[in-house]
Structure formats: structure tokens, C-alpha cells
Scaffold this motif. Structure first.
Motif: not given
Lengths: 1166, 154
Positions: A1138, B26, B99-100, A1150-1151, A1106, B39, A1062, A1146-1147, B154, A1142-1144, B33, A1103, B102, B21
Motif C-alpha cells: 500500500l 507501463h 483500507e487504502c 488495495i483491491k 503489480e 480513493y 517479468f 497501490r491500487e 478505484i 507507484k500508484r498502480r 507517484d 509491472v 499504509p 491508463r
């Protein structure tokens, strides 16, 4: 002549409208400098300009000549000029005021001349009068442009400020001129000056028969139309005057003269009743200014209207949610809006100014009704909102009025306090010392929350009125202290009432506890000798609060409130240096709490006692001393508790006494040894868990609560040093330790505390601690270790581990050495180096750290005239690295440590310890910039090769330790060798190490023979690269990029390296975004993308995924053509992401996906 | 579109608080999750500068998610009965989820029963693959949808 020629040129340039403003400014400057230098005189200039000044071309005349002359004068503000010149110039400008074409030049000329202050060349009063007259008669301000209007106002302001006598002569004319000028003005900067002009006028003509008095209504009409100020265009005007300033100016103008009173007050009252909040705030502010400036007699007429308006404003601006929280103990407890604050200020002002205003307050029906409201509800939550409002506002009104002056306070207390006490059922003290009877009295107190609140507000308000002791003697006591005697009569019962409120409270309702504690706090905060609360009563308050703290067994709101109140009182005593109260505080609060700390058996959990004590005691230095003493004792007693805790048999205790006696006599070593053996067997092996835990908590409290406040509290350092020394004393005097489970925690805490204390102590104190510690060390069995020869056989033979006591001593001593500053003198360095060397080879890392610190701070041999140490750096290094020379038992010339590290001799354990130790020593050397670190680095890198020079394979564990050694070398350590512990740090040491090691590591990676060695080399490189400042990486991106990428792929194989991976990825992401790295990133785009795509599915650390996705998104900044080919590959990877768990991630996916999709014209291709 | 707004004065609700967050999230947090529904809530209404959540067109309860069967059912409530925008809102939802999410999710979008005058036809239109693809190929519609789903949060 040349100057004159130039002059004509410059004049032409300035007059020519077609040229740019910079041109104009340049020529202006050129002329000004020549004037200033004296090359050119004003007369010459005027003569030269003759043609421009008299030409019939309006533009040239206005612009070229007059404006030029005016601007020139502005430049020459400080240059002395002849009076005659000034006179003729001002005459010229005055005449020109009448000519509208040249009005700007004339105005700025006048202004520049009028502004002149100083010795030579000032406009005379007669001339100034002429200017004013001409201006009043010939200029119509409102018909001018914005800039000219501003000049006009400035000129007016200047005239009024600098020539008041001349302006008085003009009389009416000035007032008319001002009225006319202001009428219709809309620009904030102009208005700002205009308001000031009005103020100046009011000051000039104070007489009731003067022009301002007679024109008051007109003048007021012109300025009042701006009230309340409201900006219609807010966006473009950010640079101009803020609304607050302008509104302040208007307020000053309105309140400038009492002649405005008949018009102003009704207007302000009307605006106050408006619903616009800004209008309310402005009117309240303005009313306050008016009250100050108009005088009591004029304001009196309006009291009847003023009071209801003010009351309404207070009611409308108060919110009903009263907070019973910890934070509001020292504040009003409810939110104060701006309107509220201004209303309170106005009320206070009015009462302070005229006591008769208070009559309205006292007689007000709503104020009087409040007692009925109070007695209707017992609890605050039960009240209706209207009743809450009633109580809060009336409390506010009464307390503000009481705070205003002593008289008002007397009146308020005389009128209301007894009534309030009646309502609450609090009885008067009939004679001093009658407390016992009161307790049995039939009237029971009724603790209405509303009443208590009102009562507290009044008490808090009155406490500010107690004069300090000097004032007290000068004023007669009888007249002003009547409120004092009232409070005094009730004080005992009041305290009782508050106490019972606290005691009756339960956990689910904090209001009782809050009001009770706040009340006690209010009673305890009266200062000085004339306080209505006697000393015994004060002590009673302290006792109550202390008992609350001592009695609770869990952290309740009540407990926290009481603690905060005590802290408040403590700091209050300190602030007003009340010696008597300080004594009571010391006797009741401090001693009690400290004794709680000392006794290990009480209901309160230990951390809470510590918290309470440290909070309370840090209010005053003497308390701190007391507390640290208490801590010392507590530490000693708990320490001895768990060190030797004997069984229930009395026989054992006797044995123990014998032992202690025999030790203290320093005789009978044999009997000591026997009994020592006996003791070890009879002691409860588990020790006393509670006391060992207490000990660690106490040490933690010292480190976390006291040490950070060292700079705030005087004398703390000394006490802490004493504490450290007594820790050593205690350890010295205890013989046997027994700790198992919590022991580790205790040793950690002790090491930390010891290190930090030494770190903050002065050099002298450090010396005394070091000396003490050294004595303890030399009296222990540890010196035996120094004599162990550094041979493998001897070290391996040292099977027996250290006893727990020796281990503790060693760890603590190491901490002392770590914290010591380079200036401190360490005795017997050579043998200590030996000691640490042996002990880190035995596996005590702390010893290695201490050795590193020592090496870091020792003076070098050549410059080492300093006698404080008996050993120079060179000698110490000799001991460490060349010990083998003297023993001559093993391997010839190479260093002994190096041999162990490389596994030539000794077991694997020894090897790994030696590597770790070497890393710390290397860190010490590296930070001071010593060359020897290079050799150490070479040894460590040698360890990373799969086989050493003699062809033996290195053990994987040894390689791993060697790789981690680079982390030790490069990272900033928390525990030693940092600024806090006075490490010698050369600037840029990381960069230097980076430039030495990275090329070698790179070549080793290329030549590595086994995958393991390759991985380990990459780990080492990653440690080096990720700890060096980013700028260094950026300078070397080209070289590093490929090896970083390779490292990323190598490290991603094993989950063990996830953290390293990391940090390396973060380095990569740093290079992607920077402009310096972009070229090489662009060249390597395909490899980077390949690597990152792989990392988007790295399973071991979220991380990493991410960051990898974020990096992919960043890559879009590269040239389109470079990245477009990878579009499909990236999108596939990101689409997979996607579905990440982990949610983060995925977010981010998406971006990233949106961004990558958008580089193609159409939507997703699959 | 000279007729003015369909619903000139919608009721605006507060946004639900976003999960901040935090640092402890972290690391060292390896739990799974669950796929969440946030979304879509920030999609802007085609008519007003508010999000669908603020207009109560969507709520957390109106979205059902079946992780085992990989199915998602979204039921939304148009603000008024005759809302012509219902289909556009549905289209936005579908585009955003495409888009979001799978690829393996099946998405069903419906208007909540009784909330729209032309409920059946809207439902049919929204779940007809070909009509959705066709609609998204219409440049005007595409632009409108892109504007709506382009959201900062988002």
C-alpha cells in the motif's frame, strides 16, 4: 395396417392435452412423414380421424383433429395434393371458422392451404373468396388471443396478396373487415402485418370511387392513432420487431394512398411541431414518403403550412458551432442530427418534385434577410448565436435546394448569387482575360466569413449537378446551364478572393485559412468539359495551394488544410479520370513537390516535403511513378553529397574528377589507389550532415508511407524495385564514404528499406535486385574475406575493420538476402556462406541473420532438383559446421564453430560472436524443422555449464550470450525470419524445441555447480518457457511449476534479468487462472505464495510488483482451506505494498487486500 | 426512517475525468507517484446513488496531505446544515482510508467550518478513536459503511 395402428397411437398422443409439447411435436412429425412418404393418404387420415373430428368433446375436437389437420397441411406445403382434396379441406376449414372453439385450427388450416403455391393442389379463387367472407363475417379479431390475431392478419395478408381479383369482388367487405381487425390492436408483430394489409388494400382499390376512397377517413383514423409510434414496454420485447421497422411500416401505410392526404398531412404537420424528437423524425420521414406517393397536385395545397414547419425544424435542429478543422474540409462542418438529416431529405425531395416549392424558399423573408446578417460581421466568432444560426440554416436550405435539380440550381443562382457576390464585393469578369484590370479595381473584396460559407456551400452543392460528358451532349445546353455561366463570370474573382482569404490568415485564426482553402477546393472540384472553371483558373488554384505548401516553414493548420485539399483534388481527378486536369495536376503539383524533394535547399523541413509529396502523389499511379523517380534522384544526389563532399579547394575537385575518370576508364589502378588515399585525406570527414539526414528521412518515408500502401497503388512495386536497384547503382558508383554520427541511422534506414522492398517484391524482381547486389559485392573488397581460412589465427589476425563502404554494402546485401523468398535464386551460395560466416565472426550480426535466413530457405539436397541454387542445405551446413575438416589446422572431428563457442580457442570476443551467430543459424534451422538444431542447442547448453568438457571455466559474458541465444531461437523476430520475409516456418516448431530442451535444462539446473551457471540456465529456461504457447505450459504445469518458481526466485536477485523475470511471471500467472493448472497450483500453493510475496517488493520493475499482487488476488480462487493459512502472510505483504511508490501498484494492493480481508469474517487482524 | 430523505433534491456535479491508463506509463517510468486523494471521491453517499464527488461533498482542494509528517486532513461539506449523515460520511471516509492507506498515516476528518449546525460535536465524534471503533462494530452501521465504500472504480 401397421401404419394405421401407429397412426391411432400418434393421434391419441397428439390429442392428449396432458402430454408435453415435445411429445406432441414427435407424433405430429411421425404422421407427417408417413403422409409425405405416401404410406398414408390424406383421405385415409381423415377417415381415421373421423371420431376426433366429430366428437362432442370441444377440446378434443378443436385440438386433436382440426389443429392436427392444419399443422399437417403446414408440413406438406410442397407435396402435390389432389384438387378435390384441397377443395374439400378448405371447405371444411371455412366452415369451422365460425366455431370459436376450433378457430385456431381453422385459421392455421386456411393459412396453410392459401399459402400453397405451385403445381398441384391450389385453392381456387372461389374458395378463397369464401374463406374471406366467412372470416369477415364470423371472426372478431380483437376478441382472440395474440397468436390467433396474428394468424388472422397473416391470413388477410395472404388473401390480398394471392387472390387480388377475388378480393376486389368482395369490395367493401374487405375494407370493413380490416378496419375492424386493426381497431385496438397493440402487439407489434400483428401491427406490422396490419400495416402491410392496409398498404395492400390501398394498392387493390386505387379508384376514387372504390371502397378505400370512401372509407379513407375511417381507415386512416385506425392507423393514425399509432403515430408517432411509441413503445411502452421495451424490456421484454427485444426479440420482437424493432421500433424502426414498425415505424417504417406505419409510414408506408399512411403514405400508401392519396386518399389519406386530407387527413394525413395536417396530422403530420401537427406532430412535427411537437417537442418530442421521435415524433419529429417520424413525421419528417413520413412526410417524405407522402410527398413521393401523394403526387404534386395534392401536396401543393399544403405547401403554405409545410414550408414554415420544415424551416422551423431546420432551425431547431442546427447547432451553431461550425468547425474549422481539418476533418471537416470535405464534410458540412457541423454536426447533423437525425432530425436535421430527415428535414434536409424532405426539402430536397419537395424541391426536386415540384419546382414551385422553391418559390416559397426564394421569397422567404428570413432567407432574404441573411445578406444583411452576413454583411454585419466580418468574422464568424464575432457573430451572435442567432446570426450564426441564421447563416448556417440559410446556407443549408439554399444549398440543399440547389442540389435538388438543375432548374432549382439555376433559380437559386440567378436570385442569390449576384447578390452574394455584391455583398462580398467580388466583381464580375467583364471579358475573358480581363484579370489584370480586376486586380486594380476600386471595389475591394470584403471577406465576410458568413458569406464565404454560404458561397462555398452553394458551389459545393452545384458541383454535383454537372452532367458527365455523355449526358452533356444529349441535353440542350442553353436552358440548364445558366448557373454555370454565372459561376463562370465570377470564377476568376472568386478564386482571387479565396486566395486572399488564405493568404491573409494568420496562425491564431484558422477560419480564414479554412474558408479560403475550402473555397478553392470547391472551385477545383467541378468536373467535366462544361465546368464553369476554365483550365487556366484550375491551374491557378493548384498553383496557389502548392505555393502554400512550399512556402510554409512549419506545420501550420494552413499547411495541413492545403495538403488535404490537394489530396482531395488528386483523388477526384483520378476518380473521374479527367485527363486534362491530371496533366495540369502533374505539371503543377507533382512536379513542383518532387523538385522540392530533389533540391535539398529549401525553407520547408525535409520530413514535411516528404509527407506532402507522398500524400499527394499516392492519389494516382502515374504520380507515384514520378514521385519514386524523384525520390531516386533525391536519394542519389544527397547520397553523393555526403559520400564525397569535397573541401572548398578547387584542386581537390580536380583530383576528384581525375579519379572518377580513371575509374570510369577502368584503367590506372595505381593512380586510383594513390588518389583514393589523397581523397580520403582531403574529404571533409564530417560529410554533409544535412544530406545524410535527408537521406535517412527519405528512406523512412519510403518504408513507412509507401510500402504499407503497396496493395492500393498499382505499379508501386515496380517503381520501388527500380528504386532499390538505383540505390545499389549509387553505392556502386560512389567510392568514398564519410559518415560519423548520423551514419548509423542512415545505415539502419537503408537496411530496413532494402529488406522491406525485397520482401514485397515478386520473385523476378527479387532476382534482379539480388543479381545487382551480388555484382556490387563482387566488385568490392569483400570477396577477399571469403578466402580467409577459418582458423583462429587467421580470424584473430583480421584486425582491420571493414571500411564504411564495405560495411554498408555488406549490411545492405544481408538485408536483401533476408528479404528474399525461398524461390529466388541466389548466385554463388557457397562463397556467400563463407562471406557471412567470416563477417559475423567479425561481429556483424546482420550477417549472422542473413546466414540464418539463407539456411532457412535453401532447398534440401535430396529433393533439390531445382537448379536455381547451386548449393543445397546440406552443403551449406557442411561449410558452416565442418570447415575445420578441410583446413585441418585445429581440433579434429568436432565442429569448428562449436569449439569457438565453447572457448577452446580464440578470444572472448570471437566466442560471444560465434554464440550469437550460432543462435541465428539455429533459428533458421529450427523454423524449417531441421534436426541439426538439436546439436546447436546442445552446444549452447554446454556453454551454460560452468566448465566445459575439458575443464576450462567459461567466461560469464559467454554464458550470458548463450542464455540470450535461447531468446533469439524462440522469440519472433521483427528484423528477419518472419512471414514478411518469406521464412520457411514449420508449424509447432516452438513446441518441438520446448520438448527437446526443457528436460535437458532441468537436469542441468539440478546438477549445476556454480550459482552463475544456475542463474544462466534459469534465464535460458525462462526464455524457452515464456515464448512457447500457453497451452503447452498448461499441459506441463505439474512438471514446470517448481522449476518456474525456482527460476523466479533466482532471477529476482539481479536487476539485469528484470524483463526475463517479468515474462516468466506472466507465464506463472497464466497457469494460475487456468483450470488445467489448478490442481498442481493448489498442491504448490505454499511455494507460490511465498514466491509471490517476495516479488511484491521487487524493487527493479513496477509491472513485476503489480503482476505479483494480481496473482495473489487470483489465488483466492483456490479452495478456501488451502489458502486460509497464508492469509496473514499475504495481508502483511500487501499492506506493505500500500505504501508503494507507484500508484498502480497501490491500487492493485488495495483491491488485493480487500479481497483477502474478505475471506475472513471480521476485519483486518492487526 | 419514515421521514423521507433529508435532502430530497441534491445538486449533482459532473465527475472529474479519470486519468486513463496509458501504455507509455507501463514501463520506464520510475518517478515517484505521489499519494493521491482519489480513493475517497468514489464513496457513495449514504442517501443518494451518487458519489461524494458528484455531490460536492468532497473536492480535491478539501484534502490536504503532508507526506513528511504523514498526516492527512480531510474537510468535507455536508449538503445541508442539519445532515444527520455527516457522521456516517465521516465514518465511511475513515473506513475507506484505513483500507487504502499504509498504516503510518494519521487521518483527521472534519466538516468544513460553518457547513454544519453541530460542527464541533461532529468533529469530536469523528476523531475519537474509541467511538469510531465502537461504531464500526455495530453490525448495522458496518453494513451501511461497507455498502457505501464498496465502489467499482478505484
Amino acid at each position: 395396417m401397421a401404419a394405421l395402428n401407429n397412426l391411432t397411437e400418434h393421434l391419441e398422443a397428439f390429442v392428449d392435452v396432458t402430454r408435453s409439447p415435445t411429445h406432441h411435436a414427435e407424433s405430429l412429425k411421425a404422421i407427417a412423414t408417413s403422409l409425405e412418404k405416401g404410406v398414408l393418404s390424406i383421405n385415409q387420415l381423415v377417415v381415421e380421424m373421423d371420431m376426433y373430428l366429430t366428437t362432442t368433446d370441444d377440446v378434443v375436437r378443436a385440438r386433436g383433429s382440426i389443429l392436427l389437420l392444419a399443422e399437417m397441411l403446414d408440413y406438406l406445403k410442397s407435396k402435390p395434393l389432389d384438387n378435390a382434396v384441397v377443395h374439400s379441406l378448405i371447405g371444411f376449414f371455412t366452415a369451422k371458422l365460425a366455431e370459436w372453439r376450433s378457430v385456431r385450427g381453422a385459421l392455421s388450416g386456411c393459412l396453410a392451404l392459401i399459402k400453397r403455391k405451385g403445381v398441384a393442389g391450389v385453392v381456387t379463387a372461389v374458395d378463397a373468396e369464401a374463406v374471406a367472407k366467412s372470416m369477415a363475417q364470423s371472426i372478431q379479431v380483437q376478441s382472440l388471443a395474440l397468436y390467433d390475431r396474428k394468424l388472422c392478419f397473416e391470413l388477410l395478408e395472404c388473401l390480398l396478396e394471392q387472390y387480388p381479383e377475388a378480393m376486389i369482388n368482395l369490395g367493401d367487405l374487405m375494407v370493413y373487415a380490416t378496419c375492424e381487425a386493426i381497431d385496438g390492436e397493440k402487439d407489434p408483430p400483428c401491427l406490422m402485418i396490419a400495416f402491410h394489409v392496409v398498404e395492400l388494400l390501398a394498392r387493390l382499390f386505387p379508384s376514387p370511387s372504390g371502397p378505400v376512397a370512401s372509407e379513407a377517413s375511417d381507415l386512416f383514423e385506425f392507423i393514425s392513432c399509432y403515430f408517432p409510434l411509441h413503445y411502452t414496454h421495451t424490456k421484454g420485447d427485444e426479440a420482437s420487431i424493432p421500433r424502426e421497422d414498425l415505424s417504417r411500416g406505419l409510414s408506408l401505410a399512411i403514405s400508401s394512398t392519396p386518399f389519406f392526404e386530407p387527413y394525413a398531412i395536417p396530422l403530420l404537420l401537427e406532430k412535427l411541431s411537437a417537442s418530442l424528437p421521435v415524433a419529429k423524425v417520424d413525421s419528417l420521414k413520413c412526410l417524405k414518403d407522402c410527398a413521393v406517393n401523394y403526387g404534386v397536385s395534392r401536396m401543393k395545397k399544403h405547401y403554405k403550412d409545410l414550408w414554415p414547419a420544415l424551416k422551423d425544424a431546420l432551425y431547431a435542429s442546427t447547432k451553431t458551432d461550425l468547425s474549422f478543422g481539418l476533418e471537416s474540409l470535405t464534410s458540412p462542418g457541423f454536426e447533423m442530427g437525425e432530425i436535421h438529416r430527415e428535414a434536409v431529405n424532405l426539402l430536397q425531395r419537395l424541391v426536386k418534385q415540384d419546382i414551385s416549392f422553391l418559390g416559397l424558399v426564394v421569397e422567404d423573408i428570413r432567407v432574404n434577410m441573411v445578406f444583411d446578417t452576413i454583411s454585419r460581421y466580418l468574422r464568424y466568432e464575432e457573430m451572435l448565436d442567432t446570426s450564426k444560426l441564421e447563416v448556417l440554416v440559410v446556407s443549408q436550405i439554399l444549398s440543399v435546394s440547389a442540389r435538388s435539380s438543375v432548374e432549382s440550381c439555376n433559380i437559386i443562382f440567378e436570385t442569390f448569387f449576384s447578390r452574394l457576390m455584391n455583398t462580398l464585393g467580388i466583381v464580375e469578369k467583364t471579358s475573358p482575360g480581363d484579370l489584370v484590370h480586376n486586380e486594380n479595381s476600386t471595389v475591394s473584396t470584403r471577406l465576410y466569413h458568413g458569406g464565404l460559407h454560404l458561397c462555398i456551400e452553394l458551389l459545393t452543392a452545384s458541383k454535383d449537378l454537372i452532367p458527365s460528358s455523355e449526358e452533356c451532349t444529349s441535353t440542350p445546353e442553353s436552358a440548364q446551364q445558366s448557373w454555370c455561366s454565372i459561376v463562370n463570370r465570377f470564377s476568376a474573382s472568386l478564386i482571387e478572393a479565396f486566395t486572399s482569404a488564405v493568404q491573409s490568415s494568420n496562425d491564431d485564426c484558422s477560419a480564414d485559412a479554412y474558408l479560403g482553402v475550402k473555397g478553392l477546393l470547391a472551385m477545383g472540384m467541378f468536373r467535366g468539359g462544361s465546368s464553369p472553371v476554365s483550365r487556366s483558373e484550375f491551374e491557378k488554384i493548384l498553383t496557389t495551394l502548392t505555393s502554400i505548401i512550399a512556402a510554409n516553414s512549419a506545420k501550420t493548420v494552413k499547411w495541413e488544410l492545403a495538403l488535404k485539399a490537394l489530396v482531395c483534388m488528386g483523388s477526384f481527378i483520378d476518380r473521374y479520370s479527367e485527363s486534362e486536369k491530371a496533366m495540369s495536376y502533374m505539371a503543377i503539383v507533382v512536379e513542383n513537390l518532387v523538385s522540392l524533394v530533389r533540391s535539398s535547399h529549401c525553407s520547408l523541413p525535409h520530413p514535411m516535403i516528404l509527407e506532402a509529396t507522398s500524400e499527394v502523389c499516392s492519389t494516382m499511379p502515374t504520380y507515384v511513378e514520378k514521385m519514386v523517380e524523384g525520390f531516386e534522384e533525391a536519394f542519389c544526389s544527397s547520397f553523393s553529397d555526403f559520400c564525397v563532399s569535397l573541401g572548398p579547394m578547387t584542386l581537390d575537385r580536380k583530383v576528384f574528377t581525375i579519379v572518377s575518370v580513371s575509374i570510369s576508364n577502368k584503367q590506372g589502378i595505381e593512380s586510383f589507389l594513390i588518389s583514393n588515399y589523397y581523397l580520403e585525406n582531403t574529404c571533409q570527414v564530417n560529410g554533409n550532415f544535412k544530406s545524410i539526414e535527408n537521406c535517412s528521412q527519405l528512406l523512412e518515408c519510403v518504408t513507412n508511407k509507401l510500402l504499407p500502401r503497396l496493395t492500393e497503388i498499382d505499379g508501386l512495386e515496380k517503381s520501388l524495385v527500380n528504386f532499390a536497384i538505383s540505390m545499389w547503382n549509387q553505392i556502386e558508383s560512389s567510392i568514398v564514404f564519410s559518415y560519423d554520427f548520423n551514419g548509423r541511422e542512415f545505415v539502419e534506414a537503408a537496411m530496413k528499406t532494402m529488406g522491406e522492398i525485397v520482401g514485397v517484391a515478386s520473385v523476378d524482381s527479387q532476382n534482379s535486385i539480388i543479381q545487382k547486389a551480388y555484382n556490387v559485392i563482387s566488385s568490392s573488397t569483400l570477396p577477399a574475406m571469403e578466402s580467409i581460412p577459418l582458423t583462429v589465427a587467421a580470424l584473430e589476425g583480421l584486425q582491420r575493420n571493414l571500411s564504411t563502404r564495405d560495411e554498408l554494402i555488406l549490411s545492405l546485401f544481408a538485408s536483401v538476402i533476408i528479404g528474399a523468398s525461398p524461390k529466388a535464386s541466389i548466385p554463388d551460395v557457397k562463397s556467400l556462406v563463407d562471406l557471412f560466416l567470416v563477417s559475423f565472426l567479425k561481429g556483424y550480426i546482420r550477417a549472422a541473420q542473413a546466414l540464418g535466413s539463407m539456411i532457412n530457405k535453401l532447398v534440401t539436397g535430396s529433393g533439390g532438383t531445382n537448379i536455381s541454387t547451386d548449393c543445397s542445405l546440406e552443403e551449406a551446413c557442411d561449410i558452416i559446421f565442418h570447415e575445420s575438416d578441410s583446413s585441418k589446422t585445429i581440433c579434429g572431428s568436432e565442429t569448428f564453430l562449436g569449439k569457438i563457442c565453447l572457448g577452446f580457442c580464440g578470444s572472448l570476443d570471437l566466442q560471444t560472436r560465434a554464440i550469437t551467430g550460432l543462435a541465428w543459424i539455429g533459428k533458421g534451422l529450427l523454423m524449417r524443422g531441421d534436426k541439426r538444431v538439436n546439436e546447436i542447442a546442445l552446444v549452447l547448453m554446454e556453454c551454460l555449464k560452468s566448465t566445459n568438457s575439458s575443464g576450462n571455466a567459461l567466461h560469464p559474458s559467454a554464458m550470458k550470450h548463450a542464455a540470450d541465444a535461447f531468446l533469439t531461437l524462440m522469440s519472433d523476430s521483427e528484423v528477419c525470419l518472419n512471414r514478411k520475409f518469406h521464412a520457411v516456418i514449420r508449424p509447432l516448431y516452438k513446441q518441438r524445441f520446448f520438448s527437446i530442451t526443457v528436460p535437458i535444462l532441468e537436469s542441468l539446473i539440478v546438477n549445476s555447480q556454480t550459482p552463475l551457471s544456475r542463474t544462466m540456465l534459469h534465464v535460458a529456461l525462462a526464455h524457452v518457457v515464456s515464448n512457447v504457447p500457453v497451452t503447452v505450459i498448461l499441459d506441463n504445469t505439474k512438471k514446470l511449476l517448481s522449476v518456474i518458481l525456482e527460476g523466479l526466485s533466482v532471477l529476482s536477485v539481479d536487476s539485469v534479468h528484470k524483463e526475463t523475470l517479468f515474462s516468466l511471471l506472466l507465464v506463472l500467472s497464466g497457469t494460475l487462472t487456468d483450470i488445467k493448472g489448478q490442481q498442481s497450483v493448489s498442491d504448490n500453493a505454499h511455494r507460490i505464495i511465498e514466491c509471490l510475496v517476495k516479488l511484491t517488493s521487487y524493487p527493479h520493475l513496477m509491472v513485476v510488483r503489480e503482476t505479483a499482487i494480481q496473482c495473489l488476488a487470483t489465488l483466492l480462487e483456490l479452495p478456501h482451506g488451502r489458502i486460509y493459512p497464508f492469509r496473514r502472510e499475504v495481508l502483511q505483504a500487501v499492506t506493505k505494498a500500500l505504501d508503494d511508490p507507484k500508484r498502480r501498484v497501490r491500487e492493485e494492493a488495495i483491491k488485493c487486500r480487500q479481497a483477502w480481508t474478505s475471506i475472513s469474517s471480521r476485519s483486518t487482524p492487526f | 426512517m419514515t421521514l423521507g430523505l433529508l435532502n430530497a433534491n441534491p445538486v449533482v456535479q459532473a465527475k472529474k475525468e479519470r486519468l486513463a491508463r496509458t501504455q507509455d506509463q507501463h514501463r520506464d517510468y520510475d518517478g515517484l507517484d505521489t499519494l493521491d486523494t482519489k480513493y475517497v471521491r468514489d464513496i457513495r453517499d449514504p442517501e443518494h446513488p451518487y458519489s461524494l464527488e458528484q455531490l460536492s461533498v468532497l473536492s480535491e482542494d478539501s484534502i490536504t496531505l503532508d507526506d513528511k509528517l504523514n498526516r492527512i486532513l480531510i474537510t468535507f461539506t455536508p449538503t445541508i446544515q442539519h445532515c444527520r449523515m455527516a457522521t456516517i460520511i465521516g465514518l465511511c471516509l475513515r473506513a475507506k482510508l484505513k483500507e487504502c492507506l499504509p498504516l503510518h498515516y494519521k487521518v483527521d476528518i472534519r466538516v468544513s467550518p460553518g457547513s454544519h449546525a453541530d460542527e464541533d460535536s461532529v468533529n469530536k465524534q469523528l476523531n475519537d478513536k474509541e467511538r469510531v471503533v465502537a461504531a464500526l462494530e455495530n453490525p448495522n452501521l458496518r453494513q451501511l459503511v461497507d455498502e457505501c465504500i464498496c465502489s467499482n472504480e478505484i
